[in-house]
Design a protein around this motif. Structure first.
Motif, PDB file in Angstrom:
ATOM      1  N   ASN A  12       0.806  -1.222   0.000  1.00  0.00           N
ATOM      2  CA  ASN A  12       0.000   0.000   0.000  1.00  0.00           C
ATOM      3  C   ASN A  12       0.840   1.273   0.000  1.00  0.00           C
ATOM      4  N   LEU A  13       2.156   1.139   0.051  1.00  0.00           N
ATOM      5  CA  LEU A  13       3.008   2.333   0.033  1.00  0.00           C
ATOM      6  C   LEU A  13       2.962   2.980  -1.342  1.00  0.00           C
ATOM      7  N   GLN A  14       2.810   4.265  -1.356  1.00  0.00           N
ATOM      8  CA  GLN A  14       2.757   5.000  -2.626  1.00  0.00           C
ATOM      9  C   GLN A  14       3.461   6.331  -2.461  1.00  0.00           C
ATOM     10  N   VAL A  15       4.036   6.797  -3.528  1.00  0.00           N
ATOM     11  CA  VAL A  15       4.636   8.135  -3.551  1.00  0.00           C
ATOM     12  C   VAL A  15       3.595   9.091  -4.116  1.00  0.00           C
ATOM     13  N   PRO A  16       3.823  10.393  -3.975  1.00  0.00           N
ATOM     14  CA  PRO A  16       2.858  11.358  -4.529  1.00  0.00           C
ATOM     15  C   PRO A  16       2.630  11.120  -6.026  1.00  0.00           C
ATOM     16  N   PRO A  17       1.416  11.319  -6.491  1.00  0.00           N
ATOM     17  CA  PRO A  17       1.105  11.071  -7.904  1.00  0.00           C
ATOM     18  C   PRO A  17       2.004  11.884  -8.841  1.00  0.00           C
ATOM     19  N   GLY A  18       2.325  11.266  -9.965  1.00  0.00           N
ATOM     20  CA  GLY A  18       3.100  11.959 -10.984  1.00  0.00           C
ATOM     21  C   GLY A  18       4.588  11.696 -10.926  1.00  0.00           C
ATOM     22  N   ASP A  19       5.078  10.998  -9.884  1.00  0.00           N
ATOM     23  CA  ASP A  19       6.515  10.728  -9.785  1.00  0.00           C
ATOM     24  C   ASP A  19       6.748   9.240 -10.035  1.00  0.00           C
ATOM     25  N   LEU A  20       6.731   8.864 -11.310  1.00  0.00           N
ATOM     26  CA  LEU A  20       6.827   7.468 -11.693  1.00  0.00           C
ATOM     27  C   LEU A  20       8.165   6.846 -11.303  1.00  0.00           C
ATOM     28  N   ASP A  21       9.268   7.612 -11.413  1.00  0.00           N
ATOM     29  CA  ASP A  21      10.589   7.067 -11.067  1.00  0.00           C
ATOM     30  C   ASP A  21      10.667   6.682  -9.598  1.00  0.00           C
ATOM     31  N   LYS A  22      10.136   7.533  -8.723  1.00  0.00           N
ATOM     32  CA  LYS A  22      10.162   7.215  -7.292  1.00  0.00           C
ATOM     33  C   LYS A  22       9.282   6.007  -6.981  1.00  0.00           C
ATOM     34  N   GLN A  23       8.140   5.896  -7.674  1.00  0.00           N
ATOM     35  CA  GLN A  23       7.267   4.745  -7.445  1.00  0.00           C
ATOM     36  C   GLN A  23       7.950   3.456  -7.885  1.00  0.00           C
ATOM     37  N   LEU A  24       8.655   3.498  -9.002  1.00  0.00           N
ATOM     38  CA  LEU A  24       9.397   2.324  -9.467  1.00  0.00           C
ATOM     39  C   LEU A  24      10.498   1.945  -8.472  1.00  0.00           C
ATOM     40  N   ASP A  25      11.193   2.955  -7.937  1.00  0.00           N
ATOM     41  CA  ASP A  25      12.227   2.692  -6.925  1.00  0.00           C
ATOM     42  C   ASP A  25      11.619   2.082  -5.668  1.00  0.00           C
ATOM     43  N   LEU A  26      10.471   2.605  -5.263  1.00  0.00           N
ATOM     44  CA  LEU A  26       9.794   2.078  -4.071  1.00  0.00           C
ATOM     45  C   LEU A  26       9.349   0.635  -4.297  1.00  0.00           C
ATOM     46  N   ASP A  27       8.798   0.358  -5.462  1.00  0.00           N
ATOM     47  CA  ASP A  27       8.373  -1.012  -5.769  1.00  0.00           C
ATOM     48  C   ASP A  27       9.567  -1.972  -5.762  1.00  0.00           C
ATOM     49  N   ARG A  28      10.679  -1.534  -6.309  1.00  0.00           N
ATOM     50  CA  ARG A  28      11.889  -2.357  -6.324  1.00  0.00           C
ATOM     51  C   ARG A  28      12.386  -2.601  -4.897  1.00  0.00           C
ATOM     52  N   LEU A  29      12.342  -1.573  -4.053  1.00  0.00           N
ATOM     53  CA  LEU A  29      12.761  -1.709  -2.657  1.00  0.00           C
ATOM     54  C   LEU A  29      11.872  -2.715  -1.925  1.00  0.00           C
ATOM     55  N   VAL A  30      10.565  -2.621  -2.132  1.00  0.00           N
ATOM     56  CA  VAL A  30       9.637  -3.542  -1.476  1.00  0.00           C
ATOM     57  C   VAL A  30       9.918  -4.975  -1.912  1.00  0.00           C
ATOM     58  N   ARG A  31      10.118  -5.209  -3.201  1.00  0.00           N
ATOM     59  CA  ARG A  31      10.421  -6.563  -3.686  1.00  0.00           C
ATOM     60  C   ARG A  31      11.719  -7.083  -3.089  1.00  0.00           C
ATOM     61  N   THR A  32      12.728  -6.208  -2.973  1.00  0.00           N
ATOM     62  CA  THR A  32      14.008  -6.626  -2.404  1.00  0.00           C
ATOM     63  C   THR A  32      13.872  -6.990  -0.932  1.00  0.00           C
ATOM     64  N   VAL A  33      13.139  -6.179  -0.176  1.00  0.00           N
ATOM     65  CA  VAL A  33      12.923  -6.462   1.245  1.00  0.00           C
ATOM     66  C   VAL A  33      12.207  -7.796   1.411  1.00  0.00           C
ATOM     67  N   LEU A  34      11.172  -8.025   0.628  1.00  0.00           N
ATOM     68  CA  LEU A  34      10.424  -9.280   0.726  1.00  0.00           C
ATOM     69  C   LEU A  34      11.278 -10.476   0.328  1.00  0.00           C
ATOM     70  N   LEU A  35      12.136 -10.309  -0.666  1.00  0.00           N
ATOM     71  CA  LEU A  35      13.032 -11.388  -1.077  1.00  0.00           C
ATOM     72  C   LEU A  35      13.992 -11.748   0.057  1.00  0.00           C
ATOM     73  N   HIS A  36      14.554 -10.730   0.700  1.00  0.00           N
ATOM     74  CA  HIS A  36      15.474 -10.997   1.811  1.00  0.00           C
ATOM     75  C   HIS A  36      14.741 -11.635   2.986  1.00  0.00           C
ATOM     76  N   LEU A  37      13.516 -11.217   3.242  1.00  0.00           N
ATOM     77  CA  LEU A  37      12.745 -11.831   4.319  1.00  0.00           C
ATOM     78  C   LEU A  37      12.438 -13.291   4.008  1.00  0.00           C
ATOM     79  N   ASP A  38      12.208 -13.599   2.732  1.00  0.00           N
ATOM     80  CA  ASP A  38      12.013 -15.004   2.336  1.00  0.00           C
ATOM     81  C   ASP A  38      13.262 -15.821   2.641  1.00  0.00           C
ATOM     82  N   GLU A  39      14.432 -15.267   2.328  1.00  0.00           N
ATOM     83  CA  GLU A  39      15.686 -15.986   2.585  1.00  0.00           C
ATOM     84  C   GLU A  39      15.899 -16.199   4.079  1.00  0.00           C
TER      85      GLU A  39
END
Length: 111
Positions: A12-39
């Protein structure tokens, strides 16, 4: 269960509308955190499975009705030292006494 709660919260984390680069970075960070938690979860499950499958009790003591204690080869497992705090504060008298005992048993500094 906890992972699904965390996924829901992080999803549910989102950046302010219109900042696609930050949203992509946030999505990548979330996936990385979840991957490490899986490990980490896999490692903890592996440890739990190991300790469930290993009998650490000395059979002779258990049969004789003595206090069943684990048989640990300290030359392979090493020695553990408990201290009150992991921060950079000074060791108190109890911690120093335990450190002294630990070093003596490990024959540290003895030729």
């Amino acid at each position: 269960r906890r992972k699904s709660l965390l996924q829901g919260a992080l999803g549910n984390l989102q950046v302010p509308p219109g900042d696609l680069d930050k949203q992509l970075d946030l999505d990548r960070l979330v996936r990385t955190v979840l991957l490490h938690l899986d490990e980490i979860g896999g490692f903890i499950s592996l440890l739990a499975g190991f300790f469930k499958s290993v009998d650490l009790v000395n059979v002779d003591d258990a049969q004789a009705g003595h206090d069943a204690r684990p048989v640990i080869d300290r030359s392979q497992a090493g020695y553990a030292m408990h201290v009150d705090c992991g921060h950079n504060g000074p060791l108190d008298e109890v911690d120093l006494r335990q450190l002294e005992l630990h070093l003596r048993v490990a024959h540290f500094g003895m030729a």
